[in-house]
Enzyme design. Structure first.
Site, short mmCIF file in Angstrom:
data_model
loop_
_atom_site.label_atom_id
_atom_site.label_comp_id
_atom_site.label_asym_id
_atom_site.label_seq_id
_atom_site.Cartn_x
_atom_site.Cartn_y
_atom_site.Cartn_z
N LYS A 116 0.84 -1.13 -0.06
CA LYS A 116 0.08 0.00 0.09
C LYS A 116 1.08 1.35 0.12
O LYS A 116 0.56 2.28 -0.67
CB LYS A 116 -0.96 -0.17 1.33
CG LYS A 116 -2.04 -1.10 1.17
CD LYS A 116 -2.86 -1.13 2.45
CE LYS A 116 -3.91 -2.27 2.33
NZ LYS A 116 -4.67 -2.63 3.48
N GLN A 161 -4.64 -1.49 10.08
CA GLN A 161 -4.55 -2.89 9.23
C GLN A 161 -5.06 -4.10 10.38
O GLN A 161 -4.78 -4.17 11.47
CB GLN A 161 -3.20 -3.27 8.70
CG GLN A 161 -2.79 -4.55 8.00
CD GLN A 161 -3.48 -4.26 6.52
OE1 GLN A 161 -3.59 -3.22 6.18
NE2 GLN A 161 -3.83 -5.46 6.00
N ASP A 216 -10.79 2.96 4.27
CA ASP A 216 -11.05 1.46 4.07
C ASP A 216 -12.51 1.47 4.13
O ASP A 216 -13.13 0.50 3.52
CB ASP A 216 -10.79 1.01 5.47
CG ASP A 216 -9.49 0.02 5.27
OD1 ASP A 216 -9.05 -0.39 4.18
OD2 ASP A 216 -8.71 -0.11 6.40
N1 GUN Z 1 -6.92 -6.85 6.50
C1 GUN Z 1 -7.16 -7.25 5.22
N2 GUN Z 1 -7.78 -6.73 4.36
C2 GUN Z 1 -7.73 -5.51 4.98
C3 GUN Z 1 -8.31 -4.13 4.43
O1 GUN Z 1 -8.70 -3.91 3.18
N3 GUN Z 1 -8.07 -3.09 5.25
C4 GUN Z 1 -7.37 -3.35 6.53
N4 GUN Z 1 -7.26 -2.25 7.29
N5 GUN Z 1 -7.06 -4.39 7.12
C5 GUN Z 1 -7.06 -5.65 6.15
#
Ligand code: GUN
Length: 290
Positions: free
Chosen positions: A52, A96, A119
């Site tokens: 990311k 995350q 998100d």
């Molecule tokens: N863990 C797995 N996918 C995601 C996501 O799209 N966002 C976040 N914050 N954690 C994740």
């Protein structure tokens, strides 16, 4: 059968985002800034967050990764969220998931300022999604909508069968496909682990979204000719012939399913590359709203 090339579409969208960033900066605004909070040393989470941050750099965003030990308390993490909520230099941030067991994920997500929740996990943003109001859509379902739109795959009036009801993928996907919007206007069936005869539904489906995490679950004899298959599954399976010793396998048995499809996403290279791209789209949207 045509492949839905997520890698190519993700690259196209990233070029569009980079262009918008250039225009923002030329107009005297600062570039969008995304932060990621990473707790602990989970390998998968570290890989995702790294990807990311790299993607941010590629499109000209600022990015910040904040790392904490897995022993951080819930109260301390809430303080971190509060600080990010009030940081005027930051357009959006993500925490995350998963978080260590002693931390209540819901409490953390609910503490995020919905305007910075790129998100799209905050209950307010999920409510806005259901009501078809402007919001941040969750990355994976948003990415799938983009794939369907950009491949000109008709969803209006179609029967979509979504398999899996996770909060991140299956549930929001079923809501989005049924909305009076594009892509949308589908008749949606949401199947899950308690659905007694999933084949009954998949055989009727025009579009199938697989998000159950069972490699090779969907077989060719479970679908009709001309079906569109969107495969969110990415399970690591043993592959002694590869350097890594593993490879990613989707929820569809590609060999038997793909000959019956009008369109299908490959794994890897289908949905996967889109999820980070839609997070970037949300961050750009947050930056433009500043
Ligand atoms: N863990 C797995 N996918 C995601 C996501 O799209 N966002 C976040 N914050 N954690 C994740």
């Amino acid at each position: 059968m045509q492949l839905i090339d997520g890698k190519k579409i993700a690259e196209e969208i990233q070029l569009e985002i980079a262009e918008e960033v250039k225009q923002m900066v030329a107009a005297g605004k600062r570039a969008p800034h995304l932060a990621a909070v990473l707790v602990g040393n989970d390998g998968g989470s570290m890989t995702y967050v790294n990807a990311k941050m790299k993607a941010c750099e590629k499109v000209g965003f600022r990015s910040t990764c904040l790392r904490y030990e897995s022993t951080i308390s819930e109260a301390e993490l809430l303080q971190v969220v509060d600080k990010l909520n009030n940081d005027p230099e930051l357009d959006g941030f993500i925490v995350q998931l998963p978080l260590p067991k002693h931390i209540d994920e819901h409490k953390i997500v609910q503490a995020i300022n919905p305007k910075k929740d790129v998100d799209g996990f905050h209950p307010e943003n999920i409510g806005r999604m259901v009501l078809n109001l402007p919001t941040f859509l969750p990355a994976t379902p948003y990415g799938i909508l983009q794939l369907l739109q950009r491949c000109n795959i008709e969803t209006s009036g179609k029967h979509c069968v979504v398999i899996g009801r996770s909060h991140i993928v299956g549930s929001p996907m079923s809501i989005l496909l049924a909305r009076n919007a594009m892509a949308g206007n589908s008749t949606v069936t949401l199947c899950h682990s308690r659905t007694p005869d999933i084949t009954y539904f998949t055989k009727q489906a025009d579009i199938i979204v697989l998000a159950l995490g069972k490699p090779g679950f969907l077989k060719g004899d479970m679908v009709k000719d001309g079906v569109v298959v969107v495969d969110v599954g990415t399970t690591r399976v043993d592959a002694p012939d590869t350097k890594a010793g593993w490879r990613l396998k989707g929820d569809a048995d590609f060999e038997s399913v793909s000959p019956k499809c009008s369109w299908i996403t490959p794994v890897p290279g289908g949905v996967g590359p889109m999820t980070i791209t839609t997070l970037l789209k949300n961050t750009l949207q947050a930056g433009l709203a500043r």
